[in-house]
Design a protein around this motif. Structure first.
Motif, PDB file in Angstrom:
ATOM      1  N   HIS A   6       0.845  -1.195   0.000  1.00 52.72           N
ATOM      2  CA  HIS A   6       0.000   0.000   0.000  1.00 52.72           C
ATOM      3  C   HIS A   6       0.878   1.241   0.000  1.00 52.72           C
ATOM      4  CE1 HIS A   6      -2.854   2.955   2.138  1.00 52.72           C
ATOM      5  NE2 HIS A   6      -3.125   2.926   0.837  1.00 52.72           N
ATOM      6  N   PHE A   7       0.501   2.195  -0.848  1.00 51.54           N
ATOM      7  CA  PHE A   7       1.235   3.463  -0.858  1.00 51.54           C
ATOM      8  C   PHE A   7       0.245   4.569  -1.120  1.00 51.54           C
ATOM      9  CE2 PHE A   7       3.312   6.937  -3.107  1.00 51.54           C
ATOM     10  CZ  PHE A   7       4.394   7.195  -2.276  1.00 51.54           C
ATOM     11  N   SER A   8       0.314   5.634  -0.330  1.00 54.46           N
ATOM     12  CA  SER A   8      -0.581   6.749  -0.607  1.00 54.46           C
ATOM     13  C   SER A   8       0.157   8.059  -0.401  1.00 54.46           C
ATOM     14  CB  SER A   8      -1.825   6.680   0.282  1.00 54.46           C
ATOM     15  OG  SER A   8      -1.451   6.895   1.621  1.00 54.46           O
ATOM     16  N   LEU A   9      -0.379   9.070  -1.056  1.00 51.38           N
ATOM     17  CA  LEU A   9       0.291  10.371  -1.076  1.00 51.38           C
ATOM     18  C   LEU A   9      -0.795  11.433  -1.023  1.00 51.38           C
ATOM     19  CD1 LEU A   9       3.062  11.845  -1.707  1.00 51.38           C
ATOM     20  CD2 LEU A   9       2.375  11.738  -4.109  1.00 51.38           C
ATOM     21  N   ARG A  10      -0.596  12.420  -0.122  1.00 54.00           N
ATOM     22  CA  ARG A  10      -1.603  13.479  -0.008  1.00 54.00           C
ATOM     23  C   ARG A  10      -1.160  14.716  -0.777  1.00 54.00           C
ATOM     24  NH1 ARG A  10      -5.543  12.339   3.422  1.00 54.00           N
ATOM     25  NH2 ARG A  10      -5.177  10.559   4.784  1.00 54.00           N
ATOM     26  N   ALA A  11      -2.106  15.543  -1.126  1.00 54.80           N
ATOM     27  CA  ALA A  11      -1.793  16.813  -1.784  1.00 54.80           C
ATOM     28  C   ALA A  11      -0.839  17.600  -0.895  1.00 54.80           C
ATOM     29  CB  ALA A  11      -3.068  17.595  -2.042  1.00 54.80           C
ATOM     30  N   GLY A  12       0.183  18.179  -1.477  1.00 56.91           N
ATOM     31  CA  GLY A  12       1.095  19.021  -0.724  1.00 56.91           C
ATOM     32  C   GLY A  12       2.151  18.278   0.052  1.00 56.91           C
ATOM     33  N   GLU A  13       2.140  16.969  -0.073  1.00 58.95           N
ATOM     34  CA  GLU A  13       3.064  16.170   0.711  1.00 58.95           C
ATOM     35  C   GLU A  13       4.310  15.816  -0.111  1.00 58.95           C
ATOM     36  OE1 GLU A  13       2.362  12.458   3.743  1.00 58.95           O
ATOM     37  OE2 GLU A  13       1.556  12.299   1.728  1.00 58.95           O
ATOM     38  N   ILE A  14       5.455  15.800   0.519  1.00 57.63           N
ATOM     39  CA  ILE A  14       6.674  15.339  -0.140  1.00 57.63           C
ATOM     40  C   ILE A  14       7.147  14.065   0.556  1.00 57.63           C
ATOM     41  CG2 ILE A  14       9.039  15.891  -0.808  1.00 57.63           C
ATOM     42  CD1 ILE A  14       8.344  18.837  -0.646  1.00 57.63           C
ATOM     43  N   VAL A  15       7.090  12.972  -0.170  1.00 53.31           N
ATOM     44  CA  VAL A  15       7.468  11.696   0.426  1.00 53.31           C
ATOM     45  C   VAL A  15       8.802  11.252  -0.152  1.00 53.31           C
ATOM     46  CG1 VAL A  15       6.903   9.247   0.572  1.00 53.31           C
ATOM     47  CG2 VAL A  15       5.124  10.960   0.881  1.00 53.31           C
ATOM     48  N   GLY A  16       9.735  10.927   0.703  1.00 54.26           N
ATOM     49  CA  GLY A  16      11.047  10.468   0.255  1.00 54.26           C
ATOM     50  C   GLY A  16      11.096   8.954   0.227  1.00 54.26           C
ATOM     51  N   LEU A  17      11.635   8.417  -0.859  1.00 55.56           N
ATOM     52  CA  LEU A  17      11.878   6.972  -0.927  1.00 55.56           C
ATOM     53  C   LEU A  17      13.381   6.762  -0.888  1.00 55.56           C
ATOM     54  CD1 LEU A  17       9.443   5.857  -3.798  1.00 55.56           C
ATOM     55  CD2 LEU A  17       8.936   6.236  -1.386  1.00 55.56           C
ATOM     56  N   ILE A  18      13.835   5.945   0.045  1.00 57.14           N
ATOM     57  CA  ILE A  18      15.270   5.702   0.129  1.00 57.14           C
ATOM     58  C   ILE A  18      15.532   4.204   0.157  1.00 57.14           C
ATOM     59  CG2 ILE A  18      15.788   7.874   1.295  1.00 57.14           C
ATOM     60  CD1 ILE A  18      15.899   6.337   3.924  1.00 57.14           C
ATOM     61  N   GLY A  19      16.753   3.849  -0.130  1.00 54.93           N
ATOM     62  CA  GLY A  19      17.118   2.441  -0.109  1.00 54.93           C
ATOM     63  C   GLY A  19      18.466   2.286  -0.759  1.00 54.93           C
ATOM     64  N   LEU A  20      19.033   1.103  -0.593  1.00 55.91           N
ATOM     65  CA  LEU A  20      20.309   0.840  -1.249  1.00 55.91           C
ATOM     66  C   LEU A  20      20.027   0.477  -2.698  1.00 55.91           C
ATOM     67  CD1 LEU A  20      21.827  -1.281   1.599  1.00 55.91           C
ATOM     68  CD2 LEU A  20      22.447   1.049   0.950  1.00 55.91           C
ATOM     69  N   THR A  21      21.091   0.466  -3.481  1.00 54.42           N
ATOM     70  CA  THR A  21      20.941   0.051  -4.866  1.00 54.42           C
ATOM     71  C   THR A  21      20.261  -1.308  -4.904  1.00 54.42           C
ATOM     72  OG1 THR A  21      23.089   1.055  -5.126  1.00 54.42           O
ATOM     73  CG2 THR A  21      22.218  -0.143  -7.013  1.00 54.42           C
ATOM     74  N   GLY A  22      19.217  -1.406  -5.715  1.00 56.14           N
ATOM     75  CA  GLY A  22      18.553  -2.691  -5.844  1.00 56.14           C
ATOM     76  C   GLY A  22      17.471  -2.941  -4.818  1.00 56.14           C
ATOM     77  N   ALA A  23      17.209  -1.966  -3.949  1.00 62.00           N
ATOM     78  CA  ALA A  23      16.192  -2.187  -2.927  1.00 62.00           C
ATOM     79  C   ALA A  23      14.783  -2.042  -3.503  1.00 62.00           C
ATOM     80  CB  ALA A  23      16.379  -1.198  -1.773  1.00 62.00           C
ATOM     81  N   GLY A  24      14.669  -1.420  -4.666  1.00 61.67           N
ATOM     82  CA  GLY A  24      13.365  -1.369  -5.324  1.00 61.67           C
ATOM     83  C   GLY A  24      12.693  -0.020  -5.295  1.00 61.67           C
ATOM     84  N   HIS A  25      13.265   0.951  -4.563  1.00 61.80           N
ATOM     85  CA  HIS A  25      12.577   2.247  -4.476  1.00 61.80           C
ATOM     86  C   HIS A  25      12.568   2.988  -5.801  1.00 61.80           C
ATOM     87  CE1 HIS A  25      16.765   2.770  -3.712  1.00 61.80           C
ATOM     88  NE2 HIS A  25      16.709   4.063  -3.592  1.00 61.80           N
ATOM     89  N   PHE A  26      13.679   2.908  -6.548  1.00 65.75           N
ATOM     90  CA  PHE A  26      13.709   3.584  -7.852  1.00 65.75           C
ATOM     91  C   PHE A  26      12.735   2.916  -8.819  1.00 65.75           C
ATOM     92  CE2 PHE A  26      18.249   4.681  -6.652  1.00 65.75           C
ATOM     93  CZ  PHE A  26      17.938   5.988  -6.326  1.00 65.75           C
ATOM     94  N   GLY A  27      12.767   1.601  -8.824  1.00 67.87           N
ATOM     95  CA  GLY A  27      11.888   0.866  -9.733  1.00 67.87           C
ATOM     96  C   GLY A  27      10.425   1.170  -9.456  1.00 67.87           C
ATOM     97  N   PHE A  28      10.088   1.216  -8.187  1.00 70.09           N
ATOM     98  CA  PHE A  28       8.704   1.516  -7.818  1.00 70.09           C
ATOM     99  C   PHE A  28       8.321   2.919  -8.285  1.00 70.09           C
ATOM    100  CE2 PHE A  28       5.922   3.495  -4.527  1.00 70.09           C
ATOM    101  CZ  PHE A  28       4.735   2.875  -4.916  1.00 70.09           C
ATOM    102  N   ALA A  29       9.184   3.890  -7.997  1.00 71.82           N
ATOM    103  CA  ALA A  29       8.869   5.272  -8.348  1.00 71.82           C
ATOM    104  C   ALA A  29       8.708   5.420  -9.863  1.00 71.82           C
ATOM    105  CB  ALA A  29       9.967   6.209  -7.831  1.00 71.82           C
ATOM    106  N   ARG A  30       9.629   4.838 -10.606  1.00 72.78           N
ATOM    107  CA  ARG A  30       9.552   4.930 -12.069  1.00 72.78           C
ATOM    108  C   ARG A  30       8.291   4.280 -12.602  1.00 72.78           C
ATOM    109  NH1 ARG A  30      14.905   2.964 -12.264  1.00 72.78           N
ATOM    110  NH2 ARG A  30      16.269   4.771 -12.256  1.00 72.78           N
ATOM    111  N   SER A  31       7.946   3.141 -12.028  1.00 72.96           N
ATOM    112  CA  SER A  31       6.837   2.379 -12.593  1.00 72.96           C
ATOM    113  C   SER A  31       5.491   3.082 -12.397  1.00 72.96           C
ATOM    114  CB  SER A  31       6.783   0.977 -11.981  1.00 72.96           C
ATOM    115  OG  SER A  31       6.378   1.056 -10.631  1.00 72.96           O
ATOM    116  N   LEU A  32       5.430   4.043 -11.487  1.00 67.22           N
ATOM    117  CA  LEU A  32       4.172   4.757 -11.313  1.00 67.22           C
ATOM    118  C   LEU A  32       3.855   5.596 -12.555  1.00 67.22           C
ATOM    119  CD1 LEU A  32       4.537   5.925  -7.615  1.00 67.22           C
ATOM    120  CD2 LEU A  32       2.887   4.271  -8.490  1.00 67.22           C
TER     121      LEU A  32
END
Lengths: 503, 332
Positions: A276-302
């Motif tokens: 589950h992932f949700s984001l509110r108007a006006g909110e800045i959510v940071g995704l962090i992780g090591l290389t290969g942890a999946g945060h970049f892939g998730f963000a791109r795939s949106l």
């Protein structure tokens, strides 16, 4: 013999990646090299490994200055580089990979298979007597740790004095790490020094004899490992001049009752699973992780959900089907990707053309006919808004500095539309960007958030995350971990969260 | 991190050549200078070169080539190469005369020619964008198919006699002393230029060729524009083929073949100028002039066609060498 880098300066167009770094690597030590993203680690090992030539400064072996004009050159001088990504040929077996390019041959033409397997096995047992790897199977079928060992053995083929290991454990599952750790430790006693880059501080601490810290292209210190605690290392890596000013306005908290602009359930992309992932108007959510942890892939795939599937996707209150980027954009999702020259911009185009790439229709008179005058007006508006430094909107994009290019990459989404997007995704938004432009980019993100845009920022610059995000989701092994709230923000919390369970 | 000032725009600096000419100007305009020089040399050394009759002649000779080149420019802009273009010229060049001889009304025959072009373009686009075969290979194969079809349709013979005068006028007539073909050429160049430089469609075609990944992530429907660029190639080719048969006064199954190499040459020459490394409509037009003037000049000097072929091959090599040195020419 020691390898000494003396006063190395590396100047790239727009940035100085290394600024007078001196450091000595010995052939009887594991030398940890740490620093946050952009600190200059990769540049430094690329110079050491012959892939880059420094703008100034010298590489000395013993007391002799050498020129390493290629990785091959470096290898001849006894420096081998095992890169992060891996360089094995997947279809060949372990032995063939180890002796790639040095196969024993009959009459110089026919490869002697038997001798090849034997010779490779000898190499493995000579360096790592305790290790057993199936050298007859294609490497694609081997566990990640075995592949890494094969790469290392290949690097050891020419008996180098220094082996550079760039994030050797980043792709390994926890249980396979131990095996690699032993291998790394066994090298210095055999006269091979290791230069080790890793995001896992505990690993650096446990394996290294000495540790060098880089920050913003400068040499901060080289100390015996036991002299520094992990906390001190984090401190050394991250404390930076200008950090305070970047933080600027403290991250304002968002209204908990602001409307949701994005809500996804059971998002799968590749091996990544986000329940589950949700984001509110006006909110800045940071995704962090090591290389290969999946945060970049998730963000791109949106934004580009090719290969993704989910249970529900709701954008600004509307249930939405997955579709190509065009469709996701129409639904209100924008993406400012990393590697801007590859994924976002066209170097040979003018700034104006680049800016209008997403919404050329804004600059049209009717029926898809472009009006140069309208395009010019809008391009100027965006360039002013983003404070782009250029002679004119007709300048070629490739002539700009990194920071200004990035501003164009962001400006693309503001051209012809101030409030078209409800969700903006930023991936490594300040990679290769100078400090002044960084602050401006953060200010722009805050401004957008202030207008009610929900912002996702995936970055490996933890300081950046700390200064702009309202809350942070750490990714560990292909999925999100427990959320971190603004009150608990600190580099060490972040580092613990992303490395924690994995180390 | 960086000592580059982000606070001040870098002053306008230009690399100079010999201290007098801007380097980017040299890159952009040297081919044009060569073109002008060539024109002057031919004017001074070849007797009948600089006459209004000969100049109109050149215009007539290059008009079909320019039209084919304009189509190829769309393909190149999207980084697609259409190697079937010569046979597509040939296809229209036999299909339209065949229909006319069989008594089809002229407008219908012309439409059928365009329809054939559309069909060829869609076929190429299907194999390139849906099946995923690189255009270089897909169009090489479809060219071979078209070659066979052209000969099957005609039994290998030329079609002549019984072509309506209105059709022949398209290829041979004059308006106010100027060949009708020249108007077609200028019309095609103007249209292609407008679409490429002044419409969203053209912008997207260039975006796809300039950086496909960036285009895709900017919401451009990459496949659609790659496909469209191939369709445009074929459409321009059938127009050229229709005009070619009208000019020759007969439909010849192999008349289009030379338009492949010459067409590619015009685009390559065009890519050395204006926006080096990028195919532009005006560049292609100048490229066609280049080829036309050389052919004509060598002709008047009495050189035989084999020499012309050698010269053309050499020019293509030089042009491609210039383009790939200054930019990343990557067509496959």
């Amino acid at each position: 013999m020691d390898v000494h880098l003396a006063d190395i300066v590396m100047q790239f167009p727009g940035t100085r990646a290394l600024d007078g770094v001196s450091v000595t690597f010995r052939n009887n030590e594991v030398h940890g090299l740490i620093g946050e993203n952009g600190a200059g680690k990769s540049t430094l090992v690329n110079i050491l490994g012959g892939s880059l030539q420094p703008s100034q400064g010298q590489v000395m072996i013993g007391d002799k200055a050498v020129r390493l004009s290629s990785p091959h050159d470096a290898l001849l001088q006894g420096i081998a580089h095992v890169s992060q990504e891996g360089s094995l040929v997947p279809g060949l077996n372990g032995a063939e990979n180890i002796l790639l390019g040095h196969e024993p041959k009959l009459a110089g033409i026919v490869i002697r298979k038997g001798a090849l397997q034997r010779h490779a096995a000898e190499l493995v047992s000579q360096w790592f007597p305790k290790v057993s790897i199936d050298l007859n199977r294609p490497v694609a079928e081997l566990p990640m740790a075995d592949r890494k060992v094969i790469e290392i053995v290949r690097a050891l083929r020419g008996s180098p004095r220094i082996v550079i290991l760039d994030e050797p454990t980043a792709t390994l599952p926890a249980r396979e790490k131990e095996q690699l750790w032993q291998i790394i430790r066994s090298l210095p006693p055999q006269g091979v020094g290791v230069v080790l880059i890793s995001h896992f501080l505990s690993e650096i601490k446990a394996l290294s004899d000495r540790i060098t810290v880089l920050r913003d292209g400068r040499h901060i210190c080289s100390e015996p490992a036991e002299a520094l605690s992990e906390d001190q290392l984090v401190e050394l890596m991250l404390r930076r001049t200008g950090g305070a000013q970047l933080r600027g306005a403290a991250a304002s908290t968002t209204q908990a009752d602001a409307p949701l602009v994005l809500d996804v359930r059971d998002w799968h992309v590749g091996a990544v699973h986000v329940p589950h992932f949700s984001l509110r108007a006006g909110e800045i959510v940071g995704l962090i992780g090591l290389t290969g942890a999946g945060h970049f892939g998730f963000a791109r795939s949106l934004h580009n959900p090719a290969g993704a599937r989910c249970q529900t996707l709701t954008i600004a209150g509307k249930p939405t089907e997955l579709g190509p980027p065009r469709k996701m954009q129409d639904a209100g999702i924008a993406l400012v990707p990393d590697h801007r020259m590859e994924y976002a911009l066209i170097g040979e185009w003018t700034l104006r053309e680049n800016l209008s790439m997403v919404h050329p229709n804004h600059g049209t008179i009717a029926g898809g006919i472009l009006s140069p005058r309208r395009e010019e007006t809008e391009a100027r508006r965006v360039m002013k808004l983003m404070n782009v430094k250029a002679h004119s909107s007709r300048q070629l994009l490739r002539e700009l500095s990194g920071g200004n290019k990035q501003k164009i990459s962001i400006g693309k989404w503001l051209y012809g539309a101030s409030d078209r997007y409800r969700v903006m995704i930023f991936i490594e938004p300040t990679e290769g960007v100078d400090i002044g432009a960084k602050a401006e980019i953060y200010a722009e993100m805050r401004r957008l958030a202030g207008q009610g845009v929900g912002i996702i920022i995936a970055s490996s610059d933890l300081l950046e995350i700390e200064s702009v995000a309202h809350r942070v989701i750490p990714f560990v092994r292909q999925g999100p971990g427990p959320e971190i709230h603004a009150a608990d923000f600190s580099e060490s919390t972040f580092i613990t969260a992303i490395s924690g369970a994995a180390a | 991190m960086s000592d580059t000032a982000s606070g001040a725009a870098a002053p306008a600096r230009h690399d100079m050549v010999l201290g007098i000419v801007r380097k980017d100007h040299v890159q952009r305009y040297s081919t044009l200078v060569v073109l002008v020089l060539m024109f002057i040399v031919f004017s001074l050394t070849v007797d009948r070169f600089l006459t209004s009759q000969n100049l109109l002649n050149i215009a007539q000779q290059i008009s079909m080539l320019t039209i084919v080149g304009a189509g190829l420019t769309f393909g190149f802009a999207a980084r697609e190469m259409d190697l079937s273009v010569g046979f597509t010229v040939g296809l229209a060049g036999v299909l339209v005369p065949l229909l006319l001889v069989a008594g089809t009304p002229l407008p219908l025959a012309l439409l059928a020619g365009l329809g054939a072009g559309l069909a060829v373009g869609l076929m190429n686009a299907f194999f390139v964008t849906i099946v995923g075969i690189p255009s270089l290979i897909a169009t090489l194969a479809s060219g071979s198919i078209l070659f066979g079809i052209n000969f099957l349709m005609t039994g290998g013979r030329a079609i002549y006699g019984g072509l309506p005068p209105a059709y022949l006028w398209l290829g041979q007539g004059r308006i106010l002393g100027i060949p009708v073909l020249a108007f077609f050429m200028l019309g095609a160049v103007a249209l292609a230029w407008f679409v490429m430089e002044r419409t969203v469609f053209g912008r997207y075609v260039y975006a796809v060729g300039g950086n496909q990944k960036a285009a895709e992530l900017s919401g451009v429907q990459v496949r659609r524009y790659r496909a469209a660029s191939l369709v445009v190639c074929s459409l321009f080719a059938v127009i050229a083929g229709t005009l070619l048969a009208a000019r020759l006064g007969s439909g010849q199954p192999n008349a289009g073949e030379r338009y492949l190499l010459d067409g590619l040459a015009t685009v390559f020459i065009g890519m050395t100028m204006l926006r080096p490394g990028t195919a532009t409509v005006l560049g292609t037009f100048f490229g066609a002039l280049f080829i036309g003037i050389i052919n004509n000049g060598l002709n008047l000097m009495g050189m035989d066609t084999y020499i012309q072929s050698i010269v053309k091959g050499a020019i293509i090599l030089v042009a491609v060498a210039i383009v790939s040195r200054s930019t990343k020419l990557n067509l496959l």
